[in-house]
Structure formats: structure tokens, C-alpha cells
Design a protein around this motif. Sequence first.
Motif: not given
Length: 450
Positions: A45-50, A195-205, A336-343
Motif C-alpha cells: 500500500a502507499g501513495s507514491n512508489g507502490k 494526501l490523496e483521494h481525500t473524499e474517500w480516505l480523509g482530509d488529513t495526512l 506522476a499525478h500528485n504533488p509528491h510524485g511530480v516533485d
Amino acid sequence: MDIAQVTAFLYSLKPRGIRFGLENTRLVLEQLGRPQDSFAVVHIAGSNGKGSTAAFVAELLRAAGRRVGLYTSPHLEHYRERFRVDGRPVADEQVVAAFERLLAGGLELDPVEISTWVEREGLTGKMAAGSWYRLRGAASRFCRLTFFECTTIMATEIFARAGVEVAVMECGMGGRLDATNVFMPVVSVITPVSLEHTEWLGDTLEQVAGEKAGIIKEGIPVVSGRQFPPAAAVIERQARERGAPLHRLGEDFSCSGDWRRARIKVGQLEVGPLELGLCGRHQLDNAACALAALVFSRGALWHPRVEQIRRGLAATSWPARFERLGPEGGWVVDGAHNPHGVDMLVRTFTEVFGPRPVPVVFGVLGEKNAAPMLRRLETLASRFELATPADARGRQAGQLLAYLRRPARAHESISAALQQLRREGAGRVLVCGSLTVAAEARRWLMEQKW
């Protein structure tokens, strides 16, 4: 049935959007005889690199002679790409057979009846159109499962029938209530959380990390990539509460160098310098997490040998992860599709090509926060070629102009933007913003005769 009918039915599921939960998936797997019991599982699992981490794990195991299944999402070109056995996407026939077993054995539905209904409704044509996302729902009259639940169950069936020894299973979204969380892994991996998919996972890290850490199982080893402090605290707490040994990159294992001359230390094992098959300093972290997962699996997967490690990490490839196409590999496509991935992408592009500005082709799906991605890309872009993705969820290119300070043009499609750059003789180009955009760009670039 054929593959077009299968994918048409699946794409027309889940009209209410993404639904989390495990009970339906568990029940159907029981009906099918628990095919997941025939192989070991590495759960990621994870947001980037999985995706990259999953690819490294699979190649390391293949280098050691294991028969490996790899389940990832989304696909770029073909649905069958989600299911790989020994490095290759499975055949359409295997996908169709798994779907028919799901219908007949798991859902007690007649495949002939479903095939007839798909044709009568014209679903094959409707789901092949760019507006398919707006048309979902019709198939849910037959099936209580979502698209991802069906796909996960089919992966389990495909891998069991193919005789894989280990399945590397990537979460679709979140973790705690993701359909892949029905499996009991030998080791779990959590790549960097953002932070990603905040509508499903929550709006805080912390909330997002809580969902990702939901894959942690009682007593099962966990490997964690580099995390922001709030996410790290959540992962550490959940591992402690579940008695799961936690191994953290930067504290319990380490890496140094870069993707060209990488060094990795996991416990008593030290390897390097070696070259990775994927570019970028962040890929060194992903490779280290992959190797740590195998080492900390308590011997359940592999007793590593240095030459196998070297061969597996060098052989790893992953479409649309800093994929170099076009003349001299100067046109780079990345999902890349989120700020961390783009960085990470900007850092890698500069590392490989130097700081010289280049044209950036950018498109994004409607729910994504484009502004911070564009701000980071401005440090690299000579100008922007904004493009509207073909997907019905794609944001109109013109809507992005207000975010930019660099020169920019809006195009009706990804291919139109690329054609314009080719006519102008561009030597180096970066394409990013979405895996959908990456797929469109790859398709166009691979059709060109340079």
C-alpha cells in the motif's frame, strides 16, 4: 465470452463510485474454494512508489527462480496488464476464463446469459467510448461486487491456476477496506503516504495514513518507506498495537548513492554498488523497500544471494515511470499525478538531463489538485502544452491556464500537443499529470516513425 464483453461488463459496474469493504470479496473467494491459499502474498500500500516497489519485488523473486504473479492497477493500454505472471501480462483467454469462473462459481450467474445481455445492451461499444465513466451502473443489477472487487478476485483465480508461488498484490486505494486486504500476507509494505483521494480516505495526512496502515496484520512483518512525521506516527502506532515487527527505511535499513550506483543495507546484508532498472533517486528507496520486504519475510520468500539481487534490480522496468521514448529517449512519459510524485519526477528529470528547461505536456483528471503540480513543474518548464485527456473525467486544458506564470498553449488532446511539438522539432519533452495521459502519450509515441 470474449475479452471485450468481459471488460464491458466490468466497466459498467459500481455506479455509486468506489465502495470499500471486505465482506463481499471474502464471501466470493470462499465460494470459489479460497484460491488465495495456494500462494504466498506480498501486500503493498502507499501513495507514491507502490507500483515501482511491487515491480522490484516481483523481479527480485523472479531472479531467484520463483514463479511470480503481479497484480497492479490501473492498466495503461489493456485490462490484462493488471495481471502479470513471470513478468508478462496474461492472455485474454486467461482473463475470460477467470471471469467466467467468478460468474458461475462465485456469483452463481450464467456466463451465457451475461454474454447475451452485454450484446443486447450494446455495452461493448458504449464502454469503449471515451465517455464510459459516465455510463457505469447497468451491470450492477446482476452483481453486488464493484469493478475492483471483481478484478481482485479474478487476479486470485488467475494466479492460482497459473501455479504462482508468490503473488505481489498492490492495493487499489487506501488499504484498510481495500479488496486486497482479504489476503494474509507474509510481509506488508507501506510506501510513502501523502494526501490523496481525500473524499474517500480523509482530509488529513493522519487519516490517510490510518487507512494505508490498515493492511498491517497481527504479527506480520511490515516494511515502511520514508514517511512524513504524522504518517510515520500512525504507522508505528498501528504496528505496535498489532504486534507487527516494523522495519523503517532510514532507521532499520538504509540505502545510499543513486540509481546508477546504489548501495543497500538490510540487516547483515549489504549490496552495491549496483544499477537499478528504474531511474531516479526515489527509485533507490523503492528498491530498498522491496529488498527489505524479502529479507524481513523471515525466510518465507527467499534467502537472498547478491547476484540474484543485482540481476533482479537491474531487470526491473515499469511502463510510464520515467519511460524514455522518441529520438534518443528524450521524450519522457511519467504517470506522476500528485504533488509528491511530480516533485520526484522533476528531480529525476534534472538528475538525468540537467537543469535546462523543456516543454511540459500536462493533462489531469478532474478530481486532482493541479495547482501544486503545475507550480513544481514551472521550475523545469520552458513552456506548458496543456492538453485535455480523452477520458470523460479529464479536465479541460483551458481551465488550467489561470494557474500558470510560464507561457502556455491549450490543446484539444494529448496527441495534438505532441504533434505540435514534433512539428516544432522539440528534442526533449516531459509528459505527465495522469496515468491516463501517460497511456495516451505512449500510444502516440510508439506509433511514430522518427
